[in-house]
Write a protein that holds these residues in place. Structure first.
Motif, PDB file in Angstrom:
ATOM      1  N   ASP A 153      22.526  -4.917  -0.574  1.00 22.89           N
ATOM      2  CA  ASP A 153      22.313  -6.241   0.005  1.00 22.89           C
ATOM      3  C   ASP A 153      21.527  -6.171   1.304  1.00 22.89           C
ATOM      4  OD1 ASP A 153      23.642  -7.855  -1.943  1.00 22.89           O
ATOM      5  OD2 ASP A 153      25.542  -7.094  -1.189  1.00 22.89           O
ATOM      6  N   ASP A 154      20.356  -5.588   1.243  1.00 24.36           N
ATOM      7  CA  ASP A 154      19.500  -5.513   2.421  1.00 24.36           C
ATOM      8  C   ASP A 154      18.058  -5.436   1.939  1.00 24.36           C
ATOM      9  OD1 ASP A 154      18.529  -5.123   5.054  1.00 24.36           O
ATOM     10  OD2 ASP A 154      20.424  -4.172   5.600  1.00 24.36           O
ATOM     11  N   SER A 155      17.121  -5.426   2.887  1.00 23.94           N
ATOM     12  CA  SER A 155      15.720  -5.380   2.490  1.00 23.94           C
ATOM     13  C   SER A 155      15.392  -4.073   1.772  1.00 23.94           C
ATOM     14  CB  SER A 155      14.814  -5.545   3.714  1.00 23.94           C
ATOM     15  OG  SER A 155      15.071  -4.533   4.670  1.00 23.94           O
ATOM     16  N   LYS A 156      16.057  -2.983   2.173  1.00 24.97           N
ATOM     17  CA  LYS A 156      15.895  -1.704   1.502  1.00 24.97           C
ATOM     18  C   LYS A 156      17.237  -1.239   0.947  1.00 24.97           C
ATOM     19  CE  LYS A 156      11.937   0.095   4.109  1.00 24.97           C
ATOM     20  NZ  LYS A 156      11.403   1.254   4.898  1.00 24.97           N
ATOM     21  N   ILE A 157      17.182  -0.457  -0.122  1.00 27.51           N
ATOM     22  CA  ILE A 157      18.396   0.204  -0.605  1.00 27.51           C
ATOM     23  C   ILE A 157      18.850   1.188   0.468  1.00 27.51           C
ATOM     24  CG2 ILE A 157      19.350   1.721  -2.376  1.00 27.51           C
ATOM     25  CD1 ILE A 157      17.036   0.703  -4.202  1.00 27.51           C
ATOM     26  N   GLN A 158      20.100   1.121   0.819  1.00 26.06           N
ATOM     27  CA  GLN A 158      20.612   1.991   1.875  1.00 26.06           C
ATOM     28  C   GLN A 158      21.537   3.058   1.291  1.00 26.06           C
ATOM     29  OE1 GLN A 158      22.525  -0.501   4.784  1.00 26.06           O
ATOM     30  NE2 GLN A 158      20.586  -1.308   5.564  1.00 26.06           N
ATOM     31  N   ILE A 159      21.192   4.298   1.583  1.00 23.24           N
ATOM     32  CA  ILE A 159      22.086   5.418   1.263  1.00 23.24           C
ATOM     33  C   ILE A 159      22.815   5.768   2.552  1.00 23.24           C
ATOM     34  CG2 ILE A 159      22.248   7.807   0.492  1.00 23.24           C
ATOM     35  CD1 ILE A 159      19.638   7.419  -1.014  1.00 23.24           C
ATOM     36  N   LYS A 160      24.106   5.464   2.590  1.00 24.79           N
ATOM     37  CA  LYS A 160      24.889   5.690   3.801  1.00 24.79           C
ATOM     38  C   LYS A 160      25.681   6.998   3.669  1.00 24.79           C
ATOM     39  CE  LYS A 160      25.458   1.089   5.778  1.00 24.79           C
ATOM     40  NZ  LYS A 160      26.432   0.152   6.357  1.00 24.79           N
ATOM     41  N   LEU A 161      25.216   8.002   4.382  1.00 25.94           N
ATOM     42  CA  LEU A 161      25.904   9.285   4.382  1.00 25.94           C
ATOM     43  C   LEU A 161      27.047   9.279   5.400  1.00 25.94           C
ATOM     44  CD1 LEU A 161      22.882  11.776   4.358  1.00 25.94           C
ATOM     45  CD2 LEU A 161      24.329  11.150   2.429  1.00 25.94           C
TER      46      LEU A 161
ATOM     47  N   LEU B  50      13.715   2.319   0.160  1.00 24.40           N
ATOM     48  CA  LEU B  50      14.999   3.004   0.349  1.00 24.40           C
ATOM     49  C   LEU B  50      15.035   3.726   1.686  1.00 24.40           C
ATOM     50  CD1 LEU B  50      16.843   5.099  -2.309  1.00 24.40           C
ATOM     51  CD2 LEU B  50      16.155   6.212  -0.187  1.00 24.40           C
ATOM     52  N   GLN B  51      16.222   3.786   2.288  1.00 26.08           N
ATOM     53  CA  GLN B  51      16.390   4.529   3.532  1.00 26.08           C
ATOM     54  C   GLN B  51      17.754   5.224   3.553  1.00 26.08           C
ATOM     55  OE1 GLN B  51      17.554   0.462   6.014  1.00 26.08           O
ATOM     56  NE2 GLN B  51      16.310   1.996   6.993  1.00 26.08           N
ATOM     57  N   ILE B  52      17.779   6.358   4.222  1.00 25.87           N
ATOM     58  CA  ILE B  52      19.025   7.118   4.374  1.00 25.87           C
ATOM     59  C   ILE B  52      19.498   6.955   5.810  1.00 25.87           C
ATOM     60  CG2 ILE B  52      20.073   9.414   4.290  1.00 25.87           C
ATOM     61  CD1 ILE B  52      17.977  10.198   2.219  1.00 25.87           C
TER      62      ILE B  52
ATOM     63  N   HIS C  14       0.809  -1.210   0.000  1.00 29.12           N
ATOM     64  CA  HIS C  14       0.000   0.000   0.000  1.00 29.12           C
ATOM     65  C   HIS C  14       0.850   1.272   0.000  1.00 29.12           C
ATOM     66  CE1 HIS C  14       1.088  -0.935   4.073  1.00 29.12           C
ATOM     67  NE2 HIS C  14       0.574   0.176   4.562  1.00 29.12           N
ATOM     68  N   LYS C  15       2.184   1.124   0.096  1.00 24.24           N
ATOM     69  CA  LYS C  15       3.058   2.304   0.127  1.00 24.24           C
ATOM     70  C   LYS C  15       4.132   2.244  -0.971  1.00 24.24           C
ATOM     71  CE  LYS C  15       2.676   3.000   5.150  1.00 24.24           C
ATOM     72  NZ  LYS C  15       3.426   3.099   6.423  1.00 24.24           N
ATOM     73  N   LEU C  16       3.885   1.472  -2.008  1.00 21.17           N
ATOM     74  CA  LEU C  16       4.942   1.213  -2.978  1.00 21.17           C
ATOM     75  C   LEU C  16       5.431   2.448  -3.725  1.00 21.17           C
ATOM     76  CD1 LEU C  16       4.080  -2.225  -4.613  1.00 21.17           C
ATOM     77  CD2 LEU C  16       5.867  -1.670  -2.994  1.00 21.17           C
ATOM     78  N   LYS C  17       4.581   3.459  -3.864  1.00 23.21           N
ATOM     79  CA  LYS C  17       5.014   4.645  -4.607  1.00 23.21           C
ATOM     80  C   LYS C  17       5.836   5.599  -3.748  1.00 23.21           C
ATOM     81  CE  LYS C  17       1.602   4.551  -8.275  1.00 23.21           C
ATOM     82  NZ  LYS C  17       0.660   5.319  -9.119  1.00 23.21           N
ATOM     83  N   ALA C  18       5.898   5.340  -2.461  1.00 23.05           N
ATOM     84  CA  ALA C  18       6.723   6.158  -1.570  1.00 23.05           C
ATOM     85  C   ALA C  18       8.155   5.627  -1.590  1.00 23.05           C
ATOM     86  CB  ALA C  18       6.168   6.124  -0.157  1.00 23.05           C
TER      87      ALA C  18
ATOM     88  N   ILE D 167      15.990  16.180  -2.707  1.00 23.37           N
ATOM     89  CA  ILE D 167      16.634  14.940  -2.248  1.00 23.37           C
ATOM     90  C   ILE D 167      16.304  13.782  -3.186  1.00 23.37           C
ATOM     91  CG2 ILE D 167      16.643  13.240  -0.381  1.00 23.37           C
ATOM     92  CD1 ILE D 167      16.242  15.608   1.556  1.00 23.37           C
ATOM     93  N   HIS D 168      15.046  13.726  -3.677  1.00 17.63           N
ATOM     94  CA  HIS D 168      14.660  12.670  -4.624  1.00 17.63           C
ATOM     95  C   HIS D 168      15.470  12.759  -5.908  1.00 17.63           C
ATOM     96  CE1 HIS D 168      10.473  11.205  -3.102  1.00 17.63           C
ATOM     97  NE2 HIS D 168      11.403  11.176  -2.179  1.00 17.63           N
ATOM     98  N   ALA D 169      15.680  13.965  -6.393  1.00 12.30           N
ATOM     99  CA  ALA D 169      16.379  14.149  -7.668  1.00 12.30           C
ATOM    100  C   ALA D 169      17.883  13.934  -7.546  1.00 12.30           C
ATOM    101  CB  ALA D 169      16.095  15.551  -8.218  1.00 12.30           C
ATOM    102  N   SER D 170      18.396  13.934  -6.338  1.00 15.56           N
ATOM    103  CA  SER D 170      19.842  13.773  -6.149  1.00 15.56           C
ATOM    104  C   SER D 170      20.155  12.423  -5.515  1.00 15.56           C
ATOM    105  CB  SER D 170      20.394  14.914  -5.301  1.00 15.56           C
ATOM    106  OG  SER D 170      19.651  15.050  -4.089  1.00 15.56           O
ATOM    107  N   LEU D 171      20.035  12.322  -4.219  1.00 17.97           N
ATOM    108  CA  LEU D 171      20.406  11.096  -3.506  1.00 17.97           C
ATOM    109  C   LEU D 171      19.576   9.888  -3.950  1.00 17.97           C
ATOM    110  CD1 LEU D 171      20.839  12.449   0.140  1.00 17.97           C
ATOM    111  CD2 LEU D 171      22.650  11.682  -1.410  1.00 17.97           C
TER     112      LEU D 171
END
Length: 287
Positions: A175-183, A158-160, A149-153, A206-210
């Motif tokens: 290699d995880d359940s979500k794509i991880q952006i590690k800052l 993905l998580q930061i 129900h939240k697939l378009k979010a 943030i969507h257009a960059s990271l």
């Protein structure tokens, strides 16, 4: 139960050309995520009068077998009607859940004959035993770890997060359940402040960059992670298969089309970013 390449001595609807009748699902099954349960609803259809009559007189019944390898959950749900409404506790399911829908005999059925069976069965009568298979209507699956129900979010795949090491550059982990952006830690400390990470007007930037960069990298590795059943890949596959405008209803990704596909998945982030920058610029000029 695995029904692929199944051979039985009597004709079975849905197995190769055993019986010349239509069969399948009336519409795609729906999965509704409740507070503590999953509600799975679907309706089968077929035009085989012999099987329909056997169900009507309680000599056969429609069934749905549910298997979850992640929790070893296994259950069979039955129905006298073609429509199923199945409710399963959310704690009982994890990762991929498989559904197989079929029809079996509730009692011995002597001299079984299906008039629309393949000519190879002509002239033969069959003595069926209780639980013998009469029809296979199809199968489907879903991943219990995916928030459909939240697939378009973007947060659904993905998580930061902060990088606990001393790296100076942003890392992307797949290699995880979500794509991880590690800052890097210093950058993350700034990002998580209310005036940046939680400010709605900065989301498009943030969507257009990271996010766009991370998703582009991820889609170049999509097939491998889909085979591993990583949740982010399964989530994107569901969108690809159910939103024809993204990739013509296919989960086969052409590397040459990945930049366009990423922008479709994120709702044209570059356009949103430029429009948001224009709004912010106009506000600053007014001030």
């Amino acid at each position: 139960m695995k029904l692929n390449n199944l051979l039985l001595p009597h004709p079975v609807l849905g197995q190769a050309d055993d019986i010349n009748s239509s069969f399948g699902f009336k519409e795609s099954p729906t999965i509704d995520i409740k507070e503590s349960t999953y509600l799975i609803e679907f309706e089968i259809k077929h035009d085989n009068g012999t099987i329909a009559d056997l169900v009507k007189v309680n000599k056969a019944i429609y069934c749905c077998e549910v298997n979850c390898g992640g929790t070893l959950y296994r259950e069979i749900f039955t129905s006298k009607e073609p429509r199923f409404s199945i409710e399963i506790p959310r704690t009982s399911l994890r990762k991929r859940v498989d559904f197989q829908v079929f029809c079996f005999a509730l009692e011995e059925i002597p001299n079984y004959n299906n008039p629309t069976a393949h000519p190879d069965f002509a002239g033969f009568l069959f003595d069926l035993e209780k639980a013998d298979l009469l029809g296979v209507f199809g199968s489907f699956q879903f991943n219990a770890d995916v928030q459909y129900h939240k697939l378009k979010a973007a947060s659904s795949f993905l998580q930061i997060i902060p990088n606990e090491g001393d790296e100076d550059f942003t890392k992307f982990v797949l290699d995880d359940s979500k794509i991880q952006i590690k800052l890097p830690k210093a950058l993350y400390e700034k990002y998580k402040q209310d005036y940046i990470g939680k400010k709605r007007e900065f989301a498009d930037i943030i969507h257009a960059s990271l996010v766009q960069n991370a998703l582009t990298i991820a889609l170049f590795n999509f097939k491998v992670h889909l085979e591993r059943e990583n949740v982010w890949a399964v989530s994107i596959q569901h969108r690809l298969l159910n939103e024809p405008e993204l990739n013509n209803g296919s989960d086969q990704i052409d590397p040459n089309n990945i930049p366009d596909l990423v922008q479709k998945l994120l709702g044209n982030p570059n356009k949103r970013m430029i429009e948001q920058l224009e709004k912010l610029s106009n506000v600053n000029q007014t001030d």
